[in-house]
Write a protein that holds these residues in place. Structure first.
Motif, PDB file in Angstrom:
ATOM      1  N   THR A 141      37.537  45.220  26.443  1.00 24.92           N
ATOM      2  CA  THR A 141      38.761  45.274  25.398  1.00 24.92           C
ATOM      3  C   THR A 141      39.434  43.897  25.824  1.00 24.92           C
ATOM      4  OG1 THR A 141      40.065  46.247  26.919  1.00 24.92           O
ATOM      5  CG2 THR A 141      38.785  47.641  25.466  1.00 24.92           C
ATOM      6  N   SER A 142      40.539  43.761  25.066  1.00 23.22           N
ATOM      7  CA  SER A 142      41.294  42.352  25.211  1.00 23.22           C
ATOM      8  C   SER A 142      41.992  42.268  26.647  1.00 23.22           C
ATOM      9  CB  SER A 142      42.545  42.191  24.368  1.00 23.22           C
ATOM     10  OG  SER A 142      43.432  43.536  24.371  1.00 23.22           O
ATOM     11  N   GLU A 143      42.264  43.532  27.115  1.00 22.06           N
ATOM     12  CA  GLU A 143      42.875  43.772  28.452  1.00 22.06           C
ATOM     13  C   GLU A 143      41.885  43.444  29.598  1.00 22.06           C
ATOM     14  OE1 GLU A 143      44.936  47.165  31.443  1.00 22.06           O
ATOM     15  OE2 GLU A 143      43.879  47.756  29.605  1.00 22.06           O
ATOM     16  N   ASP A 144      40.656  43.675  29.183  1.00 22.83           N
ATOM     17  CA  ASP A 144      39.403  43.338  29.953  1.00 22.83           C
ATOM     18  C   ASP A 144      39.278  41.857  30.134  1.00 22.83           C
ATOM     19  OD1 ASP A 144      38.895  46.085  30.441  1.00 22.83           O
ATOM     20  OD2 ASP A 144      37.634  46.392  28.781  1.00 22.83           O
ATOM     21  N   LEU A 145      39.274  41.136  28.872  1.00 23.30           N
ATOM     22  CA  LEU A 145      39.009  39.744  28.907  1.00 23.30           C
ATOM     23  C   LEU A 145      40.087  38.991  29.498  1.00 23.30           C
ATOM     24  CD1 LEU A 145      37.786  39.490  25.259  1.00 23.30           C
ATOM     25  CD2 LEU A 145      36.177  39.329  27.401  1.00 23.30           C
ATOM     26  N   ASP A 146      41.416  39.711  29.374  1.00 21.02           N
ATOM     27  CA  ASP A 146      42.783  39.246  29.807  1.00 21.02           C
ATOM     28  C   ASP A 146      42.397  38.977  31.496  1.00 21.02           C
ATOM     29  OD1 ASP A 146      43.856  38.594  27.759  1.00 21.02           O
ATOM     30  OD2 ASP A 146      45.117  40.401  28.026  1.00 21.02           O
ATOM     31  N   ALA A 147      41.789  39.939  32.295  1.00 23.73           N
ATOM     32  CA  ALA A 147      41.393  39.875  33.482  1.00 23.73           C
ATOM     33  C   ALA A 147      40.583  38.861  33.987  1.00 23.73           C
ATOM     34  CB  ALA A 147      41.011  41.358  34.119  1.00 23.73           C
ATOM     35  N   VAL A 148      39.367  38.833  33.009  1.00 21.22           N
ATOM     36  CA  VAL A 148      38.337  37.654  33.465  1.00 21.22           C
ATOM     37  C   VAL A 148      39.007  36.441  33.327  1.00 21.22           C
ATOM     38  CG1 VAL A 148      36.227  36.765  32.283  1.00 21.22           C
ATOM     39  CG2 VAL A 148      36.520  39.370  32.571  1.00 21.22           C
ATOM     40  N   GLN A 149      40.112  36.198  32.476  1.00 19.55           N
ATOM     41  CA  GLN A 149      40.569  34.949  32.212  1.00 19.55           C
ATOM     42  C   GLN A 149      41.383  34.790  33.263  1.00 19.55           C
ATOM     43  OE1 GLN A 149      40.133  32.881  29.277  1.00 19.55           O
ATOM     44  NE2 GLN A 149      40.767  31.323  30.886  1.00 19.55           N
ATOM     45  N   LYS A 150      42.037  35.577  33.885  1.00 20.14           N
ATOM     46  CA  LYS A 150      42.782  35.262  35.070  1.00 20.14           C
ATOM     47  C   LYS A 150      42.084  34.760  36.224  1.00 20.14           C
ATOM     48  CE  LYS A 150      46.431  38.561  33.859  1.00 20.14           C
ATOM     49  NZ  LYS A 150      47.107  39.873  34.448  1.00 20.14           N
ATOM     50  N   VAL A 151      40.784  35.341  36.306  1.00 25.16           N
ATOM     51  CA  VAL A 151      39.756  34.818  37.289  1.00 25.16           C
ATOM     52  C   VAL A 151      39.764  33.464  37.240  1.00 25.16           C
ATOM     53  CG1 VAL A 151      37.643  35.091  38.619  1.00 25.16           C
ATOM     54  CG2 VAL A 151      38.945  37.254  38.021  1.00 25.16           C
ATOM     55  N   LEU A 152      39.039  33.213  35.829  1.00 25.20           N
ATOM     56  CA  LEU A 152      38.758  31.852  35.369  1.00 25.20           C
ATOM     57  C   LEU A 152      39.967  30.849  35.704  1.00 25.20           C
ATOM     58  CD1 LEU A 152      36.940  32.639  32.303  1.00 25.20           C
ATOM     59  CD2 LEU A 152      35.927  31.993  34.467  1.00 25.20           C
ATOM     60  N   ASP A 153      41.171  31.307  35.678  1.00 14.17           N
ATOM     61  CA  ASP A 153      42.415  30.344  35.766  1.00 14.17           C
ATOM     62  C   ASP A 153      42.956  30.251  37.213  1.00 14.17           C
ATOM     63  OD1 ASP A 153      42.409  30.130  32.918  1.00 14.17           O
ATOM     64  OD2 ASP A 153      44.056  31.373  32.757  1.00 14.17           O
ATOM     65  N   GLY A 154      42.068  30.781  38.137  1.00 15.89           N
ATOM     66  CA  GLY A 154      42.337  30.523  39.376  1.00 15.89           C
ATOM     67  C   GLY A 154      42.845  31.939  40.096  1.00 15.89           C
ATOM     68  N   GLY A 155      42.744  32.724  39.647  1.00 17.49           N
ATOM     69  CA  GLY A 155      43.201  34.309  40.476  1.00 17.49           C
ATOM     70  C   GLY A 155      41.989  34.960  40.959  1.00 17.49           C
ATOM     71  N   GLU A 156      41.293  34.102  41.545  1.00 13.86           N
ATOM     72  CA  GLU A 156      39.847  34.993  41.813  1.00 13.86           C
ATOM     73  C   GLU A 156      40.168  35.847  43.236  1.00 13.86           C
ATOM     74  OE1 GLU A 156      39.644  30.792  43.511  1.00 13.86           O
ATOM     75  OE2 GLU A 156      40.174  31.718  41.475  1.00 13.86           O
ATOM     76  N   ALA A 157      41.146  35.487  44.062  1.00 14.17           N
ATOM     77  CA  ALA A 157      41.639  36.107  45.107  1.00 14.17           C
ATOM     78  C   ALA A 157      42.013  37.616  44.873  1.00 14.17           C
ATOM     79  CB  ALA A 157      42.686  35.438  46.069  1.00 14.17           C
ATOM     80  N   PHE A 158      42.427  37.795  43.609  1.00 13.54           N
ATOM     81  CA  PHE A 158      42.861  39.199  43.428  1.00 13.54           C
ATOM     82  C   PHE A 158      42.220  40.170  42.831  1.00 13.54           C
ATOM     83  CE2 PHE A 158      46.277  36.049  43.359  1.00 13.54           C
ATOM     84  CZ  PHE A 158      47.173  36.580  44.518  1.00 13.54           C
ATOM     85  N   TYR A 159      40.826  39.779  42.560  1.00 10.06           N
ATOM     86  CA  TYR A 159      39.855  40.765  42.052  1.00 10.06           C
ATOM     87  C   TYR A 159      38.460  40.724  42.562  1.00 10.06           C
ATOM     88  CZ  TYR A 159      42.831  40.196  37.840  1.00 10.06           C
ATOM     89  OH  TYR A 159      43.896  40.242  37.157  1.00 10.06           O
ATOM     90  N   VAL A 160      37.647  41.560  42.368  1.00  9.79           N
ATOM     91  CA  VAL A 160      36.392  41.738  42.923  1.00  9.79           C
ATOM     92  C   VAL A 160      35.279  42.175  41.721  1.00  9.79           C
ATOM     93  CG1 VAL A 160      36.640  43.896  43.916  1.00  9.79           C
ATOM     94  CG2 VAL A 160      34.714  42.852  44.717  1.00  9.79           C
ATOM     95  N   LEU A 161      34.027  41.597  41.851  1.00  8.03           N
ATOM     96  CA  LEU A 161      33.053  41.844  40.786  1.00  8.03           C
ATOM     97  C   LEU A 161      32.291  42.891  41.437  1.00  8.03           C
ATOM     98  CD1 LEU A 161      32.294  41.251  38.023  1.00  8.03           C
ATOM     99  CD2 LEU A 161      30.609  39.690  38.731  1.00  8.03           C
ATOM    100  N   LYS A 162      31.839  44.021  40.790  1.00  8.07           N
ATOM    101  CA  LYS A 162      30.984  45.151  41.716  1.00  8.07           C
ATOM    102  C   LYS A 162      30.007  45.498  40.560  1.00  8.07           C
ATOM    103  CE  LYS A 162      34.768  46.958  44.895  1.00  8.07           C
ATOM    104  NZ  LYS A 162      35.173  48.375  45.385  1.00  8.07           N
ATOM    105  N   PRO A 163      28.723  45.666  41.197  1.00 10.63           N
ATOM    106  CA  PRO A 163      27.734  46.143  40.463  1.00 10.63           C
ATOM    107  C   PRO A 163      27.401  47.589  40.513  1.00 10.63           C
ATOM    108  CG  PRO A 163      26.676  45.401  42.559  1.00 10.63           C
ATOM    109  CD  PRO A 163      28.233  45.124  42.612  1.00 10.63           C
ATOM    110  N   GLN A 164      26.410  48.351  39.681  1.00 14.61           N
ATOM    111  CA  GLN A 164      26.456  49.804  39.890  1.00 14.61           C
ATOM    112  C   GLN A 164      25.843  50.185  41.272  1.00 14.61           C
ATOM    113  OE1 GLN A 164      28.549  51.202  37.508  1.00 14.61           O
ATOM    114  NE2 GLN A 164      28.592  48.935  37.011  1.00 14.61           N
ATOM    115  N   ARG A 165      26.235  49.759  42.331  1.00 14.05           N
ATOM    116  CA  ARG A 165      25.351  49.956  43.627  1.00 14.05           C
ATOM    117  C   ARG A 165      26.340  50.826  44.681  1.00 14.05           C
ATOM    118  NH1 ARG A 165      20.890  46.820  44.463  1.00 14.05           N
ATOM    119  NH2 ARG A 165      20.639  48.227  46.365  1.00 14.05           N
ATOM    120  N   GLU A 166      25.862  51.411  45.474  1.00 16.68           N
ATOM    121  CA  GLU A 166      26.450  52.011  46.808  1.00 16.68           C
ATOM    122  C   GLU A 166      26.164  51.165  47.867  1.00 16.68           C
ATOM    123  OE1 GLU A 166      28.565  54.678  46.356  1.00 16.68           O
ATOM    124  OE2 GLU A 166      28.012  54.646  44.248  1.00 16.68           O
TER     125      GLU A 166
END
Length: 384
Positions: free
Chosen positions: A237-262
């Motif tokens: 959604t637009s909210e999801d894409l906004d979060a991705v954009q924040k990472v691209l704009d330098g906010g990577e410290a505030f997010y983590v990318l996770k796969p479907q793994r334990e």
């Protein structure tokens, strides 16, 4: 996992904090000030210290409940003349490294409830399983019938080395189509994936399951516990894409990318996260690279979810590994609670009980988590 070992760790910490109370009191007081706004002494009604961990009692008991239900439904309420003819199956990995933790549950099932356990991998089960017309599941080598299937494997792609149409998946299909109780059921297994968690966090989804007006407070309380969770698939959604954009704009410290793994070792943090998203996103027609509405996600990102990164309080800790002090320093912890739920085929709850806790602690400068993967250690909460 680690239900057995977490109980032993809690017992160890109960002993150490009582036996050497004076020596560790300053250490405990310092950490209490970090996590509490009120550093005064607890009231007399508040429990203090390492709490009891009932996991080794409650989890075997829940398996026993499912076992007894099986006997009642399919054995006319009468157990076989030899209880060894009706077993609980632990599905384990080839070359299992977490055997000790699993054995604690196995021993408790036999010593407390007289229920035997058989352990096998999905690979071996392919040639062992036999399913009759009534859905009864038996092991060819022992002629034992399986009442409960307890999955301690089957959560990772490496548990299915023969491929998508291989022997492990065929064994899993046989298990799932049998009348034996499963822990977890296929639905609950899927509910534990990151994608389902992300979908549950979407506005209005919880209300589907808690639709009564008097349940509104429950929904509010549950949603207050959610971190930000964002889809990386074609349903973004637009909210999801906004979060991705924040990472691209330098906010990577505030997010983590996770796969479907334990377990740990598969996530993307910091600069690696930023690079992963830069390499797998684009803006249509060369549009403004700051505009998330024109952001396109590569299909390879669909296996991930983007999550808001949490920053728990840092406390001083002494971590041990292989019997030696690994180091001393600032640490962060993650607390999980075990819960046991037994549900009949009609969806009626038979048993629902809190079943203990698991606390994992790692040094605060370590991104990844996971005990078996070597990033974190087992620990215990200290109530104050």
């Amino acid at each position: 996992s680690f239900a057995g070992l977490s109980c032993k760790i809690a017992n160890l910490h109960q002993y150490l904090t009582s036996r050497f109370g004076k020596q560790v009191q300053d250490f405990l007081n310092a950490n209490q000030k970090i996590v509490s706004s009120d550093s005064s002494s607890s009231s007399s009604s508040t429990p203090v210290g390492v709490p009891e961990n009932p996991a080794l009692e409650q989890i075997p008991f829940a398996i026993k409940v499912a076992y007894v239900r099986y006997v009642e439904r399919f054995k006319d309420g009468v157990a076989p003349s030899s209880s060894k003819d009706l077993v609980v199956l632990f599905v384990v990995q080839e070359g299992e490294t977490n055997t000790v933790d699993q054995r604690f549950l196995e021993f408790a099932l036999w010593e407390t409830h007289g229920i035997p356990v058989t352990r096998m991998s999905l690979t071996r089960l392919h040639s062992e399983l036999s399913l009759d017309d009534n859905g009864a599941l038996t092991l060819a080598s022992s002629n034992q019938e399986i009442a409960v299937v307890y999955y301690r494997a089957g959560y990772a792609p490496t548990d299915y080395p023969d491929g998508d149409d291989g022997m492990e998946w065929k064994a899993r299909l046989t298990l799932e189509t049998s009348r034996a109780a499963k822990c977890p059921s296929l639905g609950y297994h899927l509910a534990g994936t990151k994608k389902v968690q992300q979908e549950l966090a979407r506005p209005g989804v919880l209300e589907r399951f808690f639709s009564k007006p008097e349940e509104a407070d429950k929904v509010k309380a549950m949603r207050a516990c959610f971190a930000g969770l964002y889809s990386m698939g074609d349903d973004a959604t637009s909210e999801d894409l906004d979060a991705v954009q924040k990472v691209l704009d330098g906010g990577e410290a505030f997010y983590v990318l996770k796969p479907q793994r334990e377990g740990g070792g598969y996530n993307f943090y910091g600069k690696e996260l930023a690079k992963k998203l830069r390499d797998n996103t684009s803006h249509s027609n060369g549009d403004d690279a700051k505009d998330s509405s024109n952001l396109k996600l590569a299909s390879s990102l669909a296996e991930y979810i983007l999550m808001q990164r949490l920053f728990p309080p840092q406390q001083r800790a002494i971590l041990l590994r292989n019997g030696k002090v690994e180091g001393t320093g600032d640490s962060i912890s993650e607390l999980g609670c075990f819960g046991c739920l037994v549900v009949d085929p009609d969806g009626e709850i038979v048993h629902n009980q809190y079943a203990g806790f698991l606390l994992r602690t790692k040094f605060s400068n370590v991104d990844e988590g996971g005990v078996a993967s070597g990033f974190a250690t087992l620990s215990s909460p200290y109530l104050c």
